[in-house]
Scaffold this active site. Structure first.
Site, PDB file in Angstrom:
ATOM      1  N   LYS A 224      -1.624  -1.737  -9.706  1.00 17.26           N
ATOM      2  CA  LYS A 224      -3.185  -0.698  -8.106  1.00 17.26           C
ATOM      3  C   LYS A 224      -3.166   0.523  -9.062  1.00 17.26           C
ATOM      4  CE  LYS A 224      -1.512  -1.606  -3.665  1.00 17.26           C
ATOM      5  NZ  LYS A 224      -0.953  -0.610  -2.407  1.00 17.26           N
ATOM      6  N   ARG A 258       5.751  -5.904  -3.111  1.00 21.86           N
ATOM      7  CA  ARG A 258       4.853  -6.979  -2.637  1.00 21.86           C
ATOM      8  C   ARG A 258       3.759  -6.888  -4.109  1.00 21.86           C
ATOM      9  NH1 ARG A 258      -0.601  -6.437  -1.016  1.00 21.86           N
ATOM     10  NH2 ARG A 258      -1.358  -8.474   0.425  1.00 21.86           N
TER      11      ARG A 258
END
Length: 282
Positions: A224, A258
């Site tokens: 991210k 995740r």
């Protein structure tokens, strides 16, 4: 804090080790690997590799939730997700479906999904009803706004307290509907309506979330922009930062991460556990 997570066919004992959830995007426009696994044969091949690499759960997503991503219609999301879900039933890994649409939840549960991962926290009309009669696990995430506008101007007085309050309210709504707490884990939603500083504040507060909510915490920060903001690396060069983030999440008390890079994360976790928990490497 309880140490069991019930996900359909699977019961995970979380005191033994944290879990790795592998990302399987069957979308053309996800921020990191959009389009790579849209064809069913490539999705299945990638899932099989994740199983060989030691994945615990595979999270199938048919709608990109990157900032600014356009919404996907129901029929299109079903067309993307359901063939993959059916094809992966025999792999031996728990299967999660990443969706906020109640109709997709219902179809996924019928097809054998072990978890529903909802970025919208099961707020859509009919979402709780779609999952309450099943035995699948539920991941309840916090998001401010929608993927279309969430990063425009994230604003909080106290981001940690407000995320905890939101998650507590959603847990109450689920348990009042008769859903067992053993089926629920929570996700603070890093990157979903938060600044870089707010993301890292939530990561550092993982233990507080776990203690105050009494539920396992899932952290998703793989590749991210919060990693890019610290490292200066583009999305395709964030493997090292993603692994560091996963280990930091575990150190702060997360029970599930995740990730895109399963093999590397699993290996890093094994070494980290051997180095910090005084266990014999398996």
């Amino acid at each position: 804090m309880r140490q069991l997570l019930q996900c359909g066919r699977f019961s995970f004992r979380l005191e033994q080790r944290p879990l790795v959830m592998g990302i399987l995007n069957v979308t053309p426009d996800s921020f990191s690997d959009g389009g790579r696994y849209g064809a069913l044969e490539f999705a299945v091949s990638h899932a099989e590799q994740m199983v060989r690499d030691g994945v615990d759960l595979i999270d199938i997503g048919g709608e990109s939730t990157r900032p600014g991503a356009p919404a996907v219609g129901l029929e299109e999301e079903l067309r993307r997700v359901m063939p993959a879900l059916y094809a992966l039933q025999g792999l031996g890994s728990a299967l999660s479906v990443d969706t906020c649409k109640p109709a997709v939840m219902r179809e996924a549960i019928i097809a054998g999904a072990d978890m529903i991962n909802d970025i919208n926290g099961f707020r859509a009309p009919g979402a709780i009803e779609a999952v309450q009669g099943s035995d699948c696990g539920l991941c309840v995430m916090h998001m401010q706004g929608t993927p279309q506008d969430m990063q425009a101007q994230p604003a909080y007085t106290d981001v940690v307290a407000e995320v905890i309050a939101f998650l507590r309210e959603r847990i109450t709504a689920l348990t009042r509907a008769g859903i067992e707490r053993e089926r629920i884990c929570v996700d603070p939603g890093l990157g979903f309506g938060k600044t870089v500083e707010q993301n890292y504040a939530l990561l550092r507060a993982t233990g507080r979330l776990r203690e105050e909510l009494g539920l396992p915490v899932l952290i998703g920060m793989s590749r991210k922009s919060m990693i890019g903001a610290v490292t200066g690396r583009p999305v395709e060069e964030r493997l090292s930062g993603s692994i560091a983030g996963a280990l930091a999440a575990f150190a702060h008390g997360a029970k599930i991460v995740r990730v895109h890079d399963v093999a590397e994360t699993v290996d890093a976790l094994k070494v980290w556990r051997a180095a910090t928990i005084d266990q014999t490497p398996q």
